[in-house]
Design a protein around this motif. Structure first.
Motif, PDB file in Angstrom:
ATOM      1  N   LYS A 112      16.931   8.986   8.314  1.00  0.00           N
ATOM      2  CA  LYS A 112      16.299   7.682   8.557  1.00  0.00           C
ATOM      3  C   LYS A 112      14.975   7.805   9.298  1.00  0.00           C
ATOM      4  O   LYS A 112      14.108   6.950   9.163  1.00  0.00           O
ATOM      5  N   ALA A 113      14.807   8.888  10.062  1.00  0.00           N
ATOM      6  CA  ALA A 113      13.566   9.077  10.814  1.00  0.00           C
ATOM      7  C   ALA A 113      12.418   9.599   9.946  1.00  0.00           C
ATOM      8  O   ALA A 113      11.268   9.577  10.388  1.00  0.00           O
ATOM      9  N   HIS A 114      12.715  10.053   8.734  1.00  0.00           N
ATOM     10  CA  HIS A 114      11.651  10.570   7.868  1.00  0.00           C
ATOM     11  C   HIS A 114      10.701   9.421   7.514  1.00  0.00           C
ATOM     12  O   HIS A 114      11.138   8.342   7.119  1.00  0.00           O
ATOM     13  N   PRO A 115       9.390   9.612   7.626  1.00  0.00           N
ATOM     14  CA  PRO A 115       8.447   8.526   7.400  1.00  0.00           C
ATOM     15  C   PRO A 115       8.454   7.955   5.982  1.00  0.00           C
ATOM     16  O   PRO A 115       8.030   6.819   5.775  1.00  0.00           O
ATOM     17  N   ALA A 116       8.949   8.700   5.005  1.00  0.00           N
ATOM     18  CA  ALA A 116       8.973   8.179   3.631  1.00  0.00           C
ATOM     19  C   ALA A 116      10.300   7.506   3.268  1.00  0.00           C
ATOM     20  O   ALA A 116      10.441   6.992   2.169  1.00  0.00           O
ATOM     21  N   LEU A 132      13.273  15.929   2.408  1.00  0.00           N
ATOM     22  CA  LEU A 132      14.667  15.624   2.721  1.00  0.00           C
ATOM     23  C   LEU A 132      15.500  16.907   2.735  1.00  0.00           C
ATOM     24  O   LEU A 132      16.384  17.073   3.586  1.00  0.00           O
ATOM     25  N   ALA A 133      15.217  17.819   1.826  1.00  0.00           N
ATOM     26  CA  ALA A 133      15.919  19.104   1.812  1.00  0.00           C
ATOM     27  C   ALA A 133      15.671  19.867   3.112  1.00  0.00           C
ATOM     28  O   ALA A 133      16.605  20.399   3.719  1.00  0.00           O
ATOM     29  N   LYS A 134      14.419  19.925   3.553  1.00  0.00           N
ATOM     30  CA  LYS A 134      14.108  20.597   4.824  1.00  0.00           C
ATOM     31  C   LYS A 134      14.809  19.918   5.992  1.00  0.00           C
ATOM     32  O   LYS A 134      15.308  20.587   6.907  1.00  0.00           O
ATOM     33  N   THR A 135      14.851  18.598   5.960  1.00  0.00           N
ATOM     34  CA  THR A 135      15.521  17.835   7.012  1.00  0.00           C
ATOM     35  C   THR A 135      16.997  18.211   7.088  1.00  0.00           C
ATOM     36  O   THR A 135      17.542  18.420   8.177  1.00  0.00           O
TER      37      THR A 135
END
Length: 162
Positions: free
Chosen positions: A100-104, A32-35
Motif C-alpha cells: 500500500k505504501a508503493h507510490p503507484a 511490487l516484486a522487489k517490495t
C-alpha cells in the motif's frame, strides 16, 4: 449499458492472494516484486498487472507456477491496472503495508487465502473491479471455546494479544 460478471480466482489451497489496482504498470509489476522480496525472506510469489496501454498483462516473480497463475487471473479479471499477487511462505499481513505504501498503488481490494471471487463491471470502454468476495459468509458468533482456540492459534504463529 453495464454488464456485471463474477470471476473466480484460480489458486491452489494454501496460496495467499492480494488483488489491487495501481497505475503506470510498465514498472509497477517489477517494483511490487522487489517490495515482496524485501518484505519477507523466503517468500515465493508471482505478480501480474494489466496494463491499459498496450493492453498487456505483465508478470514477474520467483516461482514459475505462481507467476503463471497470477497472469492467468489478471487476464481473466481484465480490468486496466489491476494487479494480482499470489504468494507462499508469507501472509498478507506481512506485505500489505509495504504494498500500500508503493507510490503507484491506488488501492488493495482484498487479501486472503480463502477462495476469492472478483466482481467485475464491463462497459463499452473496458472493465473495472467493483469488489472482492472473500470466502463464505459468517453464520454464527464464536463460542468461548472457539475464542480461546483462536487466541491460542494466534500466539502459536507469533502474534501476542496482550
Amino acid at each position: 449499458m453495464v454488464k456485471i460478471e463474477v470471476v473466480d480466482v484460480d489458486k491452489p489451497e494454501g496460496v495467499e492472494a492480494v488483488i489491487g489496482q495501481g497505475n503506470f504498470s510498465v514498472f509497477t509489476v517489477d517494483d511490487l516484486a522487489k517490495t515482496l522480496l524485501t518484505a519477507v525472506p523466503g517468500i515465493k510469489f508471482g505478480v501480474a498487472m494489466n496494463e491499459a496501454k498496450p493492453q498487456l498483462t505483465r508478470f514477474t516473480g520467483n516461482d514459475a507456477e505462481l507467476e503463471g497463475l497470477a497472469a492467468k487471473n489478471a487476464l481473466k479479471i481484465g480490468a486496466g491496472h489491476v494487479f494480482v499477487i499470489l504468494m507462499k511462505n508469507a501472509f498478507p499481513i506481512n506485505v500489505l503495508n509495504a504494498i500500500k505504501a508503493h507510490p503507484a498503488v491506488v488501492m488493495v481490494y482484498g487479501a486472503s487465502e480463502n477462495p476469492l471471487q472478483v466482481i467485475v463491471a464491463e462497459t463499452e470502454l473496458g472493465r473495472s473491479v467493483l469488489g472482492i468476495v472473500d470466502g463464505k459468509a459468517a453464520k454464527n458468533v464464536e463460542t468461548e471455546e472457539q475464542r480461546r482456540e483462536r487466541r491460542e492459534l494466534v500466539e502459536r504463529i507469533g502474534y501476542r494479544i496482550d
